[in-house]
Motif scaffolding. Structure first.
Motif, PDB file in Angstrom:
ATOM      1  N   SER A   1      17.428   4.492  -1.073  1.00  0.00           N
ATOM      2  CA  SER A   1      16.124   5.117  -0.871  1.00  0.00           C
ATOM      3  C   SER A   1      14.994   4.134  -1.168  1.00  0.00           C
ATOM      4  N   ALA A   2      13.956   4.191  -0.372  1.00  0.00           N
ATOM      5  CA  ALA A   2      12.761   3.376  -0.623  1.00  0.00           C
ATOM      6  C   ALA A   2      12.092   3.774  -1.934  1.00  0.00           C
ATOM      7  N   MET A   3      12.312   4.991  -2.383  1.00  0.00           N
ATOM      8  CA  MET A   3      11.705   5.475  -3.627  1.00  0.00           C
ATOM      9  C   MET A   3      12.254   4.745  -4.855  1.00  0.00           C
TER      10      MET A   3
ATOM     11  N   GLN B   1       0.811  -1.216   0.000  1.00  0.00           N
ATOM     12  CA  GLN B   1       0.000   0.000   0.000  1.00  0.00           C
ATOM     13  C   GLN B   1       0.849   1.272   0.000  1.00  0.00           C
ATOM     14  N   ASP B   2       1.906   1.298   0.825  1.00  0.00           N
ATOM     15  CA  ASP B   2       2.665   2.536   1.033  1.00  0.00           C
ATOM     16  C   ASP B   2       4.090   2.509   0.507  1.00  0.00           C
ATOM     17  N   GLY B   3       4.575   1.334   0.081  1.00  0.00           N
ATOM     18  CA  GLY B   3       5.955   1.218  -0.374  1.00  0.00           C
ATOM     19  C   GLY B   3       6.885   0.799   0.753  1.00  0.00           C
TER      20      GLY B   3
ATOM     21  N   VAL C   1       5.412  -5.075  -6.305  1.00  0.00           N
ATOM     22  CA  VAL C   1       4.479  -5.502  -7.343  1.00  0.00           C
ATOM     23  C   VAL C   1       3.569  -6.634  -6.867  1.00  0.00           C
ATOM     24  N   TYR C   2       4.151  -7.670  -6.282  1.00  0.00           N
ATOM     25  CA  TYR C   2       3.384  -8.845  -5.860  1.00  0.00           C
ATOM     26  C   TYR C   2       3.836  -9.310  -4.485  1.00  0.00           C
TER      27      TYR C   2
END
Length: 109
Positions: free
Chosen positions: A93-95, A13-15, A100-101
């Protein structure tokens, strides 16, 4: 592999989050601060107690073989692979990661 079903829902949901920055460090950060990933599902599964792993797409950016990230600035790695852990990629970085799954499994052989 995230350690709980709640964590996986949060990741989808949030990464991802960087341990020690965005969330508490769960299993250590021997190779520096970042999001620890593995290119082999069996390696990721070692860190999951839910029999699931999160399959993600990652943007390496400047990638190096190194024991830890070297900080910020020009020509500093955005991701690195510890020489002793060939299947690991640590993202600064989490970005850089798109979950995906969530893949559930019974056992790895």
């Amino acid at each position: 592999g995230p350690g709980s079903a709640g964590a996986q829902s949060s990741i989808i949901q949030d990464g991802f989050a960087v341990g020690g920055v965005d969330i508490e460090v769960m299993t250590g950060q021997a190779y520096g601060q970042g999001v620890y990933t593995a290119t082999r599902a069996a390696d990721a599964a070692k860190y999951s107690n839910t029999r699931t792993v999160v399959l993600s797409i990652g943007l390496l950016g400047i990638h190096r073989s190194a024991n830890r990230g070297l900080g910020h600035g020009v020509n500093q790695p955005d991701s690195w692979t510890p020489p002793s852990q060939e299947s690991w990629i640590i993202f600064k970085s989490a970005m850089q990661l798109l979950p995906v799954y969530v893949i559930a499994y019974d056992e790895f052989r």
